[in-house]
Design a protein around this motif. Structure first.
Motif, PDB file in Angstrom:
ATOM      1  N   ARG A 171       3.987  -0.632  -4.625  1.00 35.28           N
ATOM      2  CA  ARG A 171       4.451  -1.788  -3.999  1.00 35.28           C
ATOM      3  C   ARG A 171       4.444  -2.080  -2.575  1.00 35.28           C
ATOM      4  NH1 ARG A 171       8.426   1.935  -5.905  1.00 35.28           N
ATOM      5  NH2 ARG A 171       8.570   2.961  -3.828  1.00 35.28           N
ATOM      6  N   ASN A 172       3.430  -1.455  -2.051  1.00 36.67           N
ATOM      7  CA  ASN A 172       2.952  -1.920  -0.175  1.00 36.67           C
ATOM      8  C   ASN A 172       1.748  -2.062   0.134  1.00 36.67           C
ATOM      9  OD1 ASN A 172       5.982  -1.290   1.166  1.00 36.67           O
ATOM     10  ND2 ASN A 172       5.922   0.266  -0.228  1.00 36.67           N
ATOM     11  N   LEU A 173       1.254  -2.255  -1.139  1.00 36.14           N
ATOM     12  CA  LEU A 173      -0.640  -2.535  -1.092  1.00 36.14           C
ATOM     13  C   LEU A 173      -0.834  -3.861  -0.174  1.00 36.14           C
ATOM     14  CD1 LEU A 173      -1.785  -2.133  -4.613  1.00 36.14           C
ATOM     15  CD2 LEU A 173      -2.454  -0.765  -2.899  1.00 36.14           C
ATOM     16  N   GLY A 174       0.362  -4.946  -0.393  1.00 37.39           N
ATOM     17  CA  GLY A 174      -0.540  -6.206   1.190  1.00 37.39           C
ATOM     18  C   GLY A 174      -0.037  -5.697   1.891  1.00 37.39           C
ATOM     19  N   ASP A 175       0.849  -4.540   2.613  1.00 36.27           N
ATOM     20  CA  ASP A 175       1.448  -4.458   4.156  1.00 36.27           C
ATOM     21  C   ASP A 175      -0.069  -3.623   4.940  1.00 36.27           C
ATOM     22  OD1 ASP A 175       2.302  -3.333   6.456  1.00 36.27           O
ATOM     23  OD2 ASP A 175       3.512  -1.908   5.377  1.00 36.27           O
ATOM     24  N   PRO A 176      -0.844  -4.245   5.292  1.00 32.18           N
ATOM     25  CA  PRO A 176      -1.843  -3.336   6.042  1.00 32.18           C
ATOM     26  C   PRO A 176      -1.149  -2.142   6.891  1.00 32.18           C
ATOM     27  CG  PRO A 176      -0.895  -5.844   7.640  1.00 32.18           C
ATOM     28  CD  PRO A 176       0.027  -5.918   5.948  1.00 32.18           C
ATOM     29  N   ASP A 177      -0.312  -2.782   7.485  1.00 33.62           N
ATOM     30  CA  ASP A 177       0.064  -0.623   8.415  1.00 33.62           C
ATOM     31  C   ASP A 177       0.141  -0.001   7.438  1.00 33.62           C
ATOM     32  OD1 ASP A 177      -0.230  -2.518  10.728  1.00 33.62           O
ATOM     33  OD2 ASP A 177       1.552  -2.225  10.723  1.00 33.62           O
ATOM     34  N   LEU A 178      -0.014  -0.078   6.181  1.00 38.64           N
ATOM     35  CA  LEU A 178      -0.673   1.092   5.358  1.00 38.64           C
ATOM     36  C   LEU A 178      -0.895   1.959   4.858  1.00 38.64           C
ATOM     37  CD1 LEU A 178       1.614   2.304   2.281  1.00 38.64           C
ATOM     38  CD2 LEU A 178      -0.032   1.313   1.273  1.00 38.64           C
ATOM     39  N   SER A 179      -0.513   3.475   5.482  1.00 36.49           N
ATOM     40  CA  SER A 179      -0.746   4.500   6.618  1.00 36.49           C
ATOM     41  C   SER A 179      -0.952   5.643   5.606  1.00 36.49           C
ATOM     42  CB  SER A 179      -1.123   4.060   7.820  1.00 36.49           C
ATOM     43  OG  SER A 179       0.010   4.943   8.087  1.00 36.49           O
ATOM     44  N   PRO A 180      -1.363   6.959   5.602  1.00 33.85           N
ATOM     45  CA  PRO A 180      -1.018   8.221   5.669  1.00 33.85           C
ATOM     46  C   PRO A 180       0.404   8.656   6.307  1.00 33.85           C
ATOM     47  CG  PRO A 180      -3.058   7.932   5.660  1.00 33.85           C
ATOM     48  CD  PRO A 180      -2.680   6.800   6.163  1.00 33.85           C
ATOM     49  N   SER A 181       0.641   8.335   7.248  1.00 35.85           N
ATOM     50  CA  SER A 181       1.565   8.741   7.771  1.00 35.85           C
ATOM     51  C   SER A 181       2.869   8.317   7.432  1.00 35.85           C
ATOM     52  CB  SER A 181       1.381   8.519   9.596  1.00 35.85           C
ATOM     53  OG  SER A 181       1.131   7.583   9.759  1.00 35.85           O
ATOM     54  N   THR A 182       2.655   7.330   7.415  1.00 35.68           N
ATOM     55  CA  THR A 182       3.855   6.288   6.766  1.00 35.68           C
ATOM     56  C   THR A 182       4.513   6.593   5.100  1.00 35.68           C
ATOM     57  OG1 THR A 182       2.968   4.019   6.248  1.00 35.68           O
ATOM     58  CG2 THR A 182       3.309   3.989   8.356  1.00 35.68           C
ATOM     59  N   ILE A 183       3.215   6.376   4.323  1.00 34.52           N
ATOM     60  CA  ILE A 183       3.868   7.557   3.506  1.00 34.52           C
ATOM     61  C   ILE A 183       4.011   8.442   3.310  1.00 34.52           C
ATOM     62  CG2 ILE A 183       3.077   7.806   1.013  1.00 34.52           C
ATOM     63  CD1 ILE A 183      -0.262   5.739   1.911  1.00 34.52           C
ATOM     64  N   ALA A 184       4.046   8.797   4.286  1.00 36.58           N
ATOM     65  CA  ALA A 184       4.850  10.924   4.334  1.00 36.58           C
ATOM     66  C   ALA A 184       5.871  10.732   4.595  1.00 36.58           C
ATOM     67  CB  ALA A 184       3.595  11.212   5.149  1.00 36.58           C
ATOM     68  N   ASP A 185       6.199   9.348   5.907  1.00 36.22           N
ATOM     69  CA  ASP A 185       7.196   9.787   6.709  1.00 36.22           C
ATOM     70  C   ASP A 185       8.199   8.969   5.285  1.00 36.22           C
ATOM     71  OD1 ASP A 185       7.160  11.067   8.366  1.00 36.22           O
ATOM     72  OD2 ASP A 185       7.110   8.516  10.076  1.00 36.22           O
ATOM     73  N   ALA A 186       7.621   7.944   3.860  1.00 36.06           N
ATOM     74  CA  ALA A 186       9.390   7.422   3.269  1.00 36.06           C
ATOM     75  C   ALA A 186       9.163   8.777   2.276  1.00 36.06           C
ATOM     76  CB  ALA A 186       7.886   6.185   2.909  1.00 36.06           C
ATOM     77  N   HIS A 187       8.729   9.500   2.316  1.00 32.78           N
ATOM     78  CA  HIS A 187       9.027  10.764   1.008  1.00 32.78           C
ATOM     79  C   HIS A 187       9.167  12.113   1.887  1.00 32.78           C
ATOM     80  CE1 HIS A 187       6.940   7.256  -1.243  1.00 32.78           C
ATOM     81  NE2 HIS A 187       7.514   7.899  -1.786  1.00 32.78           N
ATOM     82  N   PHE A 188       9.545  12.112   2.800  1.00 29.66           N
ATOM     83  CA  PHE A 188      10.244  13.503   3.750  1.00 29.66           C
ATOM     84  C   PHE A 188       9.020  14.346   3.645  1.00 29.66           C
ATOM     85  CE2 PHE A 188      13.906  10.474   2.977  1.00 29.66           C
ATOM     86  CZ  PHE A 188      13.847  10.280   4.620  1.00 29.66           C
TER      87      PHE A 188
END
Length: 331
Positions: free
Chosen positions: A221-238
């Motif tokens: 859903r967020n492939l187009g976000d250049p700031d997508l990173s391991p830390s932002t993904i991990a934070d989104a899933h706690f």
């Protein structure tokens, strides 16, 4: 909103009876024997996230017992993980005894007898899961009760770090987030038990697979976000970044590699569409999260054996010549 129960407003003479009611009502039927002549105030702050109950407890010295009589009255099986913050706890279950100090944690099973002795003022946070939701064998769970986990390495560290964060932020979670939090906590429990029982992560649980699917859906859903990173993904899933990477390792791949493949595939398809000529290669790459056109060109060539521009030109040529597939053959 959290539920707060405290014996502070009561006289010392009334605290023992009320504390027994508070403990048994919050957790499960148990005997509670306070060790002070004049009991110190006790307090429990509880939150519920999905099927996970979280309780922060602080009180004075006491001994707690779960007996056959209690189990007969309330046979709902729960798995209890307790993170010790202050004081020490001596825990007995399944023929073992262990001492849990600050920064350590232990596992208990409410379906069997246990005893906990706290000889000084203490504070801990407990996490209660329905036993039926934990997909592990009874023998494996029984082997790890009344065991001290330091939370310094491996799956124990992942679980301790995750649960501590969940406890701190629980009041701000909505119902949907609460369900995800509970599912991830169960997954980490399974990982810990498998690790301690000598099974590899590849034999892991269906809970891990479900967590991985949730992560993948979020990434797509967020492939187009250049700031997508391991830390932002991990934070989104706690979850921790370390645990996030471990989920992808279960499939023999890396998170970064999987994201790059998904982005490249979408760019590859879009480059062959009629409107791609007007949009330009760089714009298409940027749309799918590639910041640097030169980097995009390098990884595209490494994946498909030609530059994005060559792929696009070949696709037009084959389409013009009536190629039945309307796309170049991948090399």
């Amino acid at each position: 909103m959290p539920t707060v129960l405290s014996t502070a407003p009561l006289t010392a003479a009334d605290r023992a009876e009320r504390w027994h009611e508070v403990v048994s009502g919050t957790f499960m039927p148990m005997d509670v024997n306070l060790l002070e002549r004049e009991p110190s105030p006790g307090k429990i702050v509880s939150n519920r996230l999905g099927t996970l109950d979280i309780s922060r407890v602080q009180a004075g010295p006491q001994v707690v017992r779960r007996t056959k009589r209690h189990i007969a009255r309330d046979d709902r099986a729960s798995l209890i993980v307790s993170l010790q913050q202050r004081g020490t706890a001596t825990k007995e279950q399944d023929g073992r005894e262990t001492v849990i100090g600050p920064g350590e944690f232990s596992i208990s099973d409410s379906s069997r007898l246990f005893r906990i002795k706290l000889e000084e003022e203490f504070a801990f946070t407990s996490f209660h899961f329905p036993r039926e939701e934990l997909p592990v064998r009874d023998a494996d769970l029984r082997a790890l009760t009344a065991t001290t986990f330091t939370g310094e390495e491996g799956s124990a560290a992942l679980l301790a770090t995750y649960l501590a964060r969940v406890a701190r932020e629980a009041e701000g979670f909505d119902e949907g987030v609460g369900r995800r939090v509970s599912a991830t906590a169960l997954d980490l429990m399974v990982m810990l038990i498998d690790e301690r029982r000598g099974r590899s992560a590849s034999e892991g649980s269906p809970v891990a697979a479900a967590s991985l699917e949730r992560v993948k859906e979020h990434v797509l859903r967020n492939l187009g976000d250049p700031d997508l990173s391991p830390s932002t993904i991990a934070d989104a899933h706690f979850m921790s970044v370390r645990y996030l990477h471990k989920l992808f390792q279960l499939e023999g791949q890396t998170l970064g590699g999987w994201i790059r493949t998904q982005r490249l595939e979408r760019c590859r398809r879009e480059l062959l569409r009629p409107r791609a000529a007007q949009a330009g290669v760089a714009a298409i790459a940027q749309r799918w999260g590639f910041v640097s056109p030169s980097h995009f060109s390098r990884v595209f060539r490494a994946a498909y054996g030609m530059t994005p521009r060559a792929w696009q030109l070949q696709g037009r040529s084959e389409a013009h010549c009536g190629d039945s597939h309307g796309a170049p053959t991948e090399k």
